[in-house]
Design a protein around this motif. Sequence first.
Motif, mmCIF file in Angstrom:
data_model
loop_
_atom_site.group_PDB
_atom_site.id
_atom_site.type_symbol
_atom_site.label_atom_id
_atom_site.label_comp_id
_atom_site.label_asym_id
_atom_site.label_seq_id
_atom_site.Cartn_x
_atom_site.Cartn_y
_atom_site.Cartn_z
ATOM 1 N N LEU A 21 0.853 -1.185 0.000
ATOM 2 C CA LEU A 21 0.000 0.000 0.000
ATOM 3 C C LEU A 21 0.889 1.234 0.000
ATOM 4 O O LEU A 21 1.881 1.277 0.720
ATOM 5 N N HIS A 22 0.530 2.210 -0.806
ATOM 6 C CA HIS A 22 1.133 3.533 -0.664
ATOM 7 C C HIS A 22 0.059 4.457 -0.123
ATOM 8 O O HIS A 22 -0.992 4.625 -0.738
ATOM 9 N N VAL A 23 0.339 5.010 1.053
ATOM 10 C CA VAL A 23 -0.638 5.884 1.707
ATOM 11 C C VAL A 23 -0.102 7.308 1.676
ATOM 12 O O VAL A 23 1.032 7.560 2.077
ATOM 13 N N ASP A 24 -0.910 8.213 1.188
ATOM 14 C CA ASP A 24 -0.468 9.590 0.958
ATOM 15 C C ASP A 24 -1.549 10.534 1.483
ATOM 16 O O ASP A 24 -2.702 10.472 1.048
ATOM 17 N N MET A 25 -1.166 11.385 2.420
ATOM 18 C CA MET A 25 -2.131 12.357 2.961
ATOM 19 C C MET A 25 -2.538 13.337 1.855
ATOM 20 O O MET A 25 -1.709 13.724 1.026
ATOM 21 N N ASP A 26 -3.783 13.772 1.893
ATOM 22 C CA ASP A 26 -4.266 14.720 0.881
ATOM 23 C C ASP A 26 -3.967 16.147 1.340
ATOM 24 O O ASP A 26 -4.403 16.551 2.423
ATOM 25 N N ILE A 150 -8.087 14.135 9.132
ATOM 26 C CA ILE A 150 -7.652 14.485 7.777
ATOM 27 C C ILE A 150 -7.879 13.268 6.889
ATOM 28 O O ILE A 150 -8.078 12.162 7.369
ATOM 29 N N THR A 151 -7.847 13.504 5.587
ATOM 30 C CA THR A 151 -8.067 12.386 4.670
ATOM 31 C C THR A 151 -6.755 11.992 4.005
ATOM 32 O O THR A 151 -5.805 12.785 3.931
ATOM 33 N N CYS A 152 -6.737 10.752 3.544
ATOM 34 C CA CYS A 152 -5.587 10.282 2.792
ATOM 35 C C CYS A 152 -6.080 9.417 1.645
ATOM 36 O O CYS A 152 -7.253 9.050 1.582
ATOM 37 N N SER A 153 -5.167 9.120 0.734
ATOM 38 C CA SER A 153 -5.503 8.263 -0.392
ATOM 39 C C SER A 153 -4.552 7.083 -0.413
ATOM 40 O O SER A 153 -3.406 7.185 0.028
ATOM 41 N N VAL A 154 -5.056 5.965 -0.919
ATOM 42 C CA VAL A 154 -4.300 4.721 -0.870
ATOM 43 C C VAL A 154 -4.210 4.112 -2.267
ATOM 44 O O VAL A 154 -5.213 4.021 -2.980
ATOM 45 N N GLY A 155 -3.004 3.713 -2.636
ATOM 46 C CA GLY A 155 -2.806 2.906 -3.827
ATOM 47 C C GLY A 155 -2.309 1.541 -3.408
ATOM 48 O O GLY A 155 -1.486 1.438 -2.499
ATOM 49 N N ALA A 163 1.978 1.001 -6.823
ATOM 50 C CA ALA A 163 1.201 1.492 -5.680
ATOM 51 C C ALA A 163 1.305 3.013 -5.588
ATOM 52 O O ALA A 163 0.318 3.710 -5.321
ATOM 53 N N LYS A 164 2.506 3.516 -5.854
ATOM 54 C CA LYS A 164 2.740 4.962 -5.785
ATOM 55 C C LYS A 164 1.908 5.693 -6.839
ATOM 56 O O LYS A 164 1.277 6.722 -6.548
ATOM 57 N N VAL A 165 1.929 5.184 -8.047
ATOM 58 C CA VAL A 165 1.150 5.816 -9.110
ATOM 59 C C VAL A 165 -0.351 5.727 -8.787
ATOM 60 O O VAL A 165 -1.108 6.681 -9.001
ATOM 61 N N ALA A 166 -0.761 4.592 -8.232
ATOM 62 C CA ALA A 166 -2.183 4.369 -7.973
ATOM 63 C C ALA A 166 -2.723 5.330 -6.915
ATOM 64 O O ALA A 166 -3.840 5.841 -7.057
ATOM 65 N N SER A 167 -1.948 5.596 -5.873
ATOM 66 C CA SER A 167 -2.456 6.493 -4.827
ATOM 67 C C SER A 167 -2.684 7.888 -5.388
ATOM 68 O O SER A 167 -3.644 8.570 -5.035
ATOM 69 N N ALA A 170 -5.824 8.095 -7.183
ATOM 70 C CA ALA A 170 -6.997 7.943 -6.308
ATOM 71 C C ALA A 170 -7.366 9.250 -5.614
ATOM 72 O O ALA A 170 -8.419 9.342 -5.010
ATOM 73 N N LYS A 171 -6.472 10.238 -5.657
ATOM 74 C CA LYS A 171 -6.680 11.462 -4.893
ATOM 75 C C LYS A 171 -7.839 12.286 -5.418
ATOM 76 O O LYS A 171 -8.074 12.284 -6.616
ATOM 77 N N PRO A 172 -8.489 13.079 -4.562
ATOM 78 C CA PRO A 172 -8.321 13.025 -3.097
ATOM 79 C C PRO A 172 -9.296 12.062 -2.439
ATOM 80 O O PRO A 172 -10.339 11.762 -3.004
ATOM 81 N N ASP A 173 -8.935 11.622 -1.259
ATOM 82 C CA ASP A 173 -9.813 10.837 -0.398
ATOM 83 C C ASP A 173 -10.367 9.615 -1.119
ATOM 84 O O ASP A 173 -11.564 9.358 -1.106
ATOM 85 N N GLY A 174 -9.473 8.864 -1.764
ATOM 86 C CA GLY A 174 -9.931 7.673 -2.468
ATOM 87 C C GLY A 174 -8.928 6.549 -2.354
ATOM 88 O O GLY A 174 -7.897 6.690 -1.696
ATOM 89 N N GLN A 175 -9.253 5.457 -2.967
ATOM 90 C CA GLN A 175 -8.264 4.392 -3.025
ATOM 91 C C GLN A 175 -8.420 3.619 -4.314
ATOM 92 O O GLN A 175 -9.494 3.579 -4.916
#
Length: 425
Positions: A21-26, A150-155, A163-167, A170-175
Amino acid sequence: MSAPTAGGPAPPPDRVPTTVLHVDMDAFYAAVATRDDPSLQGVPVIVGGGHRGVVLSASYEARRSGVRSGIPMTRARRLCPEAEVLRPDYALYSAVSRSVLEIFGQVTPVVQPLSLDEAFLDVQGSVRLLGGPAEIGALVRARVHDEQGITCSVGAADTIGVAKVASKRAKPDGQLVVPAADVVGFLHPLPVGELWGVGDKTVAQLERLGLRTVGDVAHTPRSTVQRALGRAFGAQVHDLAWGIDDRLVAGGGGPRASQRGFPLPAGVLGSDPGPDRSVGADETFGRDTDDPQVLLRELLRLTAKVTARMRAAEVVGRTVTVKVRFADFTTITRTRTRSEPTDVTHEVYDTVRQVFAGLGLQRARVRLVGVRVENLQPRRGVTRQLVLGERPQGWAEADRAVDRAATRFGDAAVRPASLLGPGRP
DNA sequence: TCTGGGGTCCTAGGACCC
DNA sequence: TCTGGGGTCCTAGGACCC
């Protein structure tokens, strides 16, 4: 990983299956500010530096006006005059980041932070307990939202690159979960600049060959891509275009990870990313200067900052680099390697001064100066060679006194005498 | 009033040693 | 007479990331 269609190289054999998983804060900084001040809700928010600074973070409301991270603040204000502009609060972001990392750590022990606001998680070992990547991603996003506001997005994918490209997609607030069989179909329509590690210069290089999308690159002979980008880099971009990427999540340790994406060695699961490779500081002047006294005073201040951080990290270093950026933005660096490693302000500054003198600047307009120390090693076990006549522990002891005072009274309380303004006692 | 500050890694040439 | 390669260290610049 799906088998590439005609023209693609074979995937590496015997790859241990992983789910990353790549998790990235929005809009992380802007989101934290908005969370703590409800009056900012729904308002365009820009977090950025001073008058010569750039945008560090922009809320999605501000992005609608064209504001992006990295653009000059002056331009951002023109694009979005109604935006609320805030200075960054790194202590706050660090605290939120630590809390978010704790949540990750409860999902899997293999967590690799890339920065304050993003991390890779290898969740392969958690699948039995917590469900598939979609379930785990949903769990992480819900907990981050509920506990940190806060929200984050996940790839999710079986490689870190995808995974990095996918997150990001998915932005914002998606996966977005990209199963192995869908990787090529997912990647190939994307602009090649979406790949992690492919920046503006590389995009321009590929554009010259008429290659715009990831699929264009994938279906171009490997040797052609290598001629354009260099052998090693070209090969890796070509691999990535087919979703081939054997880098693993390097969890279990410190914050270091390559931000370019590519040269991260294929680490072992749970391996320690290792100690920092360098410590540096630089600063852009409020206005350009050609005054050597001003430049040297700033270099001393930066040297003191760097060596204090080295002492706190208990490392010493041998290689000292001085950076100068001129008014026209051209930048030069000059390096000198000392015979013995040190963390002593006075010694590093000696080298800085020599290197700076070697530049022979003649009233050049300077925009920025910087100091960096490389070739770091743990201080423990390093025995100092005393130069003839040198007092043992003289300057080093002075540094430790400065560090103690700075800890008690703050950084501003103690500084080299030449940094005190004229007329100060 | 264009363009921050913190990093990582790569490349390429020259010195030097074996 | 002519001609070696490999390895390591050092230096300068560049690309990339957040």
